[in-house]
Design an enzyme around this catalytic site. Sequence first.
Site, PDB file in Angstrom:
ATOM      1  CE  LYS A 628      15.982  25.327  32.979  1.00 13.17           C
ATOM      2  NZ  LYS A 628      15.979  26.292  31.835  1.00 13.17           N
ATOM      3  CB  THR A 629       8.851  22.800  35.958  1.00 13.55           C
ATOM      4  OG1 THR A 629       8.300  24.083  36.282  1.00 13.55           O
ATOM      5  CG2 THR A 629       9.684  22.277  37.112  1.00 13.55           C
ATOM      6  CB  SER A 725      16.672  21.015  33.285  1.00  8.57           C
ATOM      7  OG  SER A 725      16.360  22.169  32.526  1.00  8.57           O
ATOM      8  N   GLY A 848      14.244  25.798  26.098  1.00  5.11           N
ATOM      9  CA  GLY A 848      14.197  24.542  25.357  1.00  5.11           C
ATOM     10  C   GLY A 848      15.545  24.137  24.796  1.00  5.11           C
ATOM     11  CE1 TYR A 851      19.439  18.773  29.423  1.00  5.66           C
ATOM     12  CE2 TYR A 851      19.083  21.090  28.888  1.00  5.66           C
ATOM     13  CZ  TYR A 851      18.678  19.923  29.528  1.00  5.66           C
ATOM     14  OH  TYR A 851      17.533  19.919  30.267  1.00  5.66           O
TER      15      TYR A 851
END
Length: 893
Positions: A628-629, A725, A848, A851
Amino acid sequence: MSACAYCATTKRPLKSYTTVHIMAEGISYPTNSTWRMMAALLCRAKRCGIKTSLWFVLIVALLCIFVFHLTTTPTKSRVYVARPSTINSVYSIKRERNRRNVTSRKALLVIYDSTCRNVFQKIKTLLQAQRVYYETYFFVAGKQPPNLLSGNNRRAPYSLIIFTSLEIYEQMTNFHKEYYHSFCRSSNVGIIFITGAVSRSIEVGSSAGLSLYKFTAEVKSFYVYSTKFLYITKGNIHVSSHGTEWTFLNVDKGSFATVASVEYLNHDTQQSVTYPVILADDGNNDGVRRMYIGNSLDSWIVKLLLLDSIRYFSTRSVLRFELKRYILVDIDDIFVAPPGTRMKVEDVHALIATQDVLRSKVPGFTFNLGYSGYFYHQGLEEEVKGNEELVKNADKFWWFGHIWNHYQPHLAATKDYLVKLMKQNFDFAVKHNLMSRTNSYAVAPHHSGVYPVHQALYDAWAEVWGVTVTSTEEYPHLRPDCLRRGFIHQGIKVLPRQLCNLYTKTYKYEHFATGKEGIQDMAEGGYVFEVIANNLVSIFMTHISNYGNDRLALFLFEHVVNFIQRYTNLQLVTEPPLKLAEVYFGFFPAEKMPLWTSPCADHRHVDIWTDGKNCSRLPNFLIIGPQKTGSTALASFLSHHPQLVVNDNNPITFEEVQFFDDVENYQKGIEWYMSNFRYPTKNQFLFEKSATYFTHPLAPSRAVSLLPQAKIIIILHDPVVRAYSWYQHMRAHSDPIALENSFMSVLLADGSTTNNSLVGLKRHCLEPGIYYVHILRWLQHYSPQQLYFVDGTQLITNPVKVLRDIQVFLGVTELLDYAHHIRYNTDKKFYCITLRNGKQKCLGPGKGRHYPSMPVVAESLLRKYYKPHNQKLLDLLLELKVSPPQWLKPTHA
C-alpha cells in the site's frame, strides 16, 4: 578555560548539564555534562555568599557520592540509555549470520583487534562448526565498549565473552575493565582470554597476582589435569609436543586452578621444567570467573580445552552437542576404478576384519558401499575376483545406489533417461541380492544434481528407488567445510558430507603429500579428528582405491577411532543413513528449509549445473514494498522501459512472485524462481516487485544469499496514510473483521480484551509503517549503496522525476523520458501509461481506490504513535546521507 569562565561564556541553564549517561544496568558512566554541571554549581557558589556556598558545597558532595556509587556498584534502578548512532548499531557489533540455527539461544561475544586475526579466525571456525550463535566486536583503544544489555527488560544477551588477546584487555582503561567486570558479576558471565598473542611479558594487575611470560621453547609434553572444567577432554593425559610458542602463566597469589601445563627441557641445566599454560579462576578473588589459555589455538588439544572452557564458563552452555558423535563411512564407486587400483580378494578380507575391529569400539560400525553396476566384473582378473568376493559377502555391509554407468545427472535434461539408468542399477541390485542391505539412500556421481538442485534427479530417485536420504559436500559450498549444512527438498533429506582427503588417485602412501605420517597426523588431532569432534553427524566420502593397494582408509579410520578414545570422552556411534537423517534434522530443525545460494557465485556449482541454465534469468533488482505504498504502479511504470523487464504474472499471486517470503514458493527452489523470468537480451535488467518482502524477517537473508549483487528499491510513504489504506484495502476485499469494525476500533484494539483477528488487523495496519526497523534488517545483509528509497508522496505527485532518478540509480544506459509516456488521468486521479495510439493504460479497479477521509481523531492518534518511529527513520536516513521524503522532514514529522 576555568570552570567559571566556562559558565560565563556558555550562559547555558544549569539543568542542561544534569543528564547522566548510563550504559547498562548496574554499570553507569558519567558523561562530561555531569562534570560540567558540578563545575557550574561551584561557579554559582563562588558568586554567592558564604551561607549559600555551604549549601552548594553540600549538594556537590552528595552528587559526587551518588555518581561514585553509580560507577562502582550494581544497581536495580531504572536505566536510561543514550540513543546510539542508528546505523552504527547495525555495524559496530557484527552479528554473524548463523542465527537461523540457534535463534533462541544466548550469544557468545568475541572481542578482537587487527593483531590477532589468526586466532579470531580459528575461534570463528570452531564456533561455526559447533553451531554457536556469536557476535563479534572489533576493539579500538579508547572506543566505547559494546552495550552488554539488550531489550526493554535489560536482559544480558551474552553468556560468555572471549578476548582473542589479553593485550586488548590490558589496553583498556580501568573504567572500561570495571564495566566488563560489573556485567560479568551481575549476570554470572565468564571471560576467556586467549593469551597466546602476548608479545611481551606483562603483569595482569586486575587478576590479583597473575603475570604472563611469552616463551618459545621445544616443549616435551603437554599435560592435562583432571579438573571440573573438563568435559570433552580426558583428564590426567600426556600429549606429545604440540606447538613451540606458549605463554607461561606465573601465579604469585590468588586461587587459580591449573588446567594444563607444559614440560620443556632447559638446555642450560639439562633439567625438565613444568609451567602452567592454562589457568582457571572461578571468581573467588573478585567475583569474575576467568580462563586463561596460553596458546594461539595452534594445537587440537588446546581447541578441545577451549570448547570445554566455553561449556563451563557460559551462563547457559552455548554448546549444543553432548558427547555422542555419529559417523558413517561411505565407499563410493565400489566397482569403479582403473585396472590395477581396485580391490582384490585379500583387500575384501581386510575390509571385513577392520570393520569387525572398529565395530568393537564403535557400536554399529558398518561400511556403506555405493555401486554402479555397469562396472561390475571389469578390471584385472584378481580384481574381478575381488568384485565377486564383495558381492559374496554383501550381507556384511550396507549398500546404496549410484547410477548404472556413473552418469552425471545434471547432464540429463529430463528425468526419463535418469529413470532408465537407475532401473538398470536397480535390476543389478536385485540380481546380486543387494536390495536387502540397501537403504533408501543414494549418492549422485560427483554430487551432480543434488545441489544446485536438478529437479529431474530428485524425481527419478523418488520414482525408482524411493530415496529419502542423500548427502552432498556442496551445500551451501564445499569450503569452508565448517559451514556445510543439510536441507530437505521435496521430501528427500540432504545431509552434509565430509571429505577425508583421500581421493581416487591416492591409493598408496607415496601418493599422499606427506606420506603415511601425514595420514596419521590427519587422524591424530588433525583434519579428520577435528571433523568428527566438531560435527554431530559426519558422513565421510571415500573410494574403492583407498581400500586396495596400501589400504589408506583402513589405516586412517583405525587410527582416528583409537585416538579419540585415548584422549577424549567422545562416544562414537554408527547408524544407517535414515537414522542419521532423523538425528540430524531432529537436532537442527531450522535446516530443513534450504537457503538457496547463487550457483554463479561458485565455479564448482556452475560445473554441475544443468546445461542451458545460467544466472541471467535471476533479477537485477527488487522492489520490496511495503504494501500500500504504490509499488504496483512503480513496477508498471518501470516495465514500460524497454531495458527493464518485469517477471511474468503468477496465476496465484498475480503480478508478484513472492518467492523469498512464501514458504511454499521458496521450497520450489531456484529453477522455479527463474521460470518466472524471461531470458534478457543485451543491456536488459530483470526485476520483480513483491511488496511482502519488506516486512518478512527471512526475506533479506534469503534474497542476499541468491542475489548478493541485487539492488533494492523501497518506497517510503506516509505511514499514517499507509495504515488507513491497508484498512480500506481489507474492506474492499470483504474481510469480515474490517467490515465489522471502524478504523478507530481497529486502532484501539487490545489483545487482552478483543479477538485475535482484530489485533491481527491492527498489527498489519501499523507494523509495516515502522520503517526503520525493517530497513535495519535489510541493512544487515545489503550495503547502503544497494538500497534506494523512493518518496511515496513524490511518486504520486511527480512520478516523472522519481522514474528518472531510479534509472540513474540502476545504471540504465538509455534514459527514458517518462514525461512522454505517462499522463495524469483525471477520472482515475492518478498517473497512467500513455500508449502509442494516445490511449491510456491504467491499473485495474483494485488500485488507486477512493474512500472516505480518515477520521481526524484516528489521524491524530496515528501521528502521535508514529512520531518516535519517524524520528528514528529520519536519523537513519540522514546517517545514510539519504534525502528524507518530504512528509518526514521536521516540519511534517
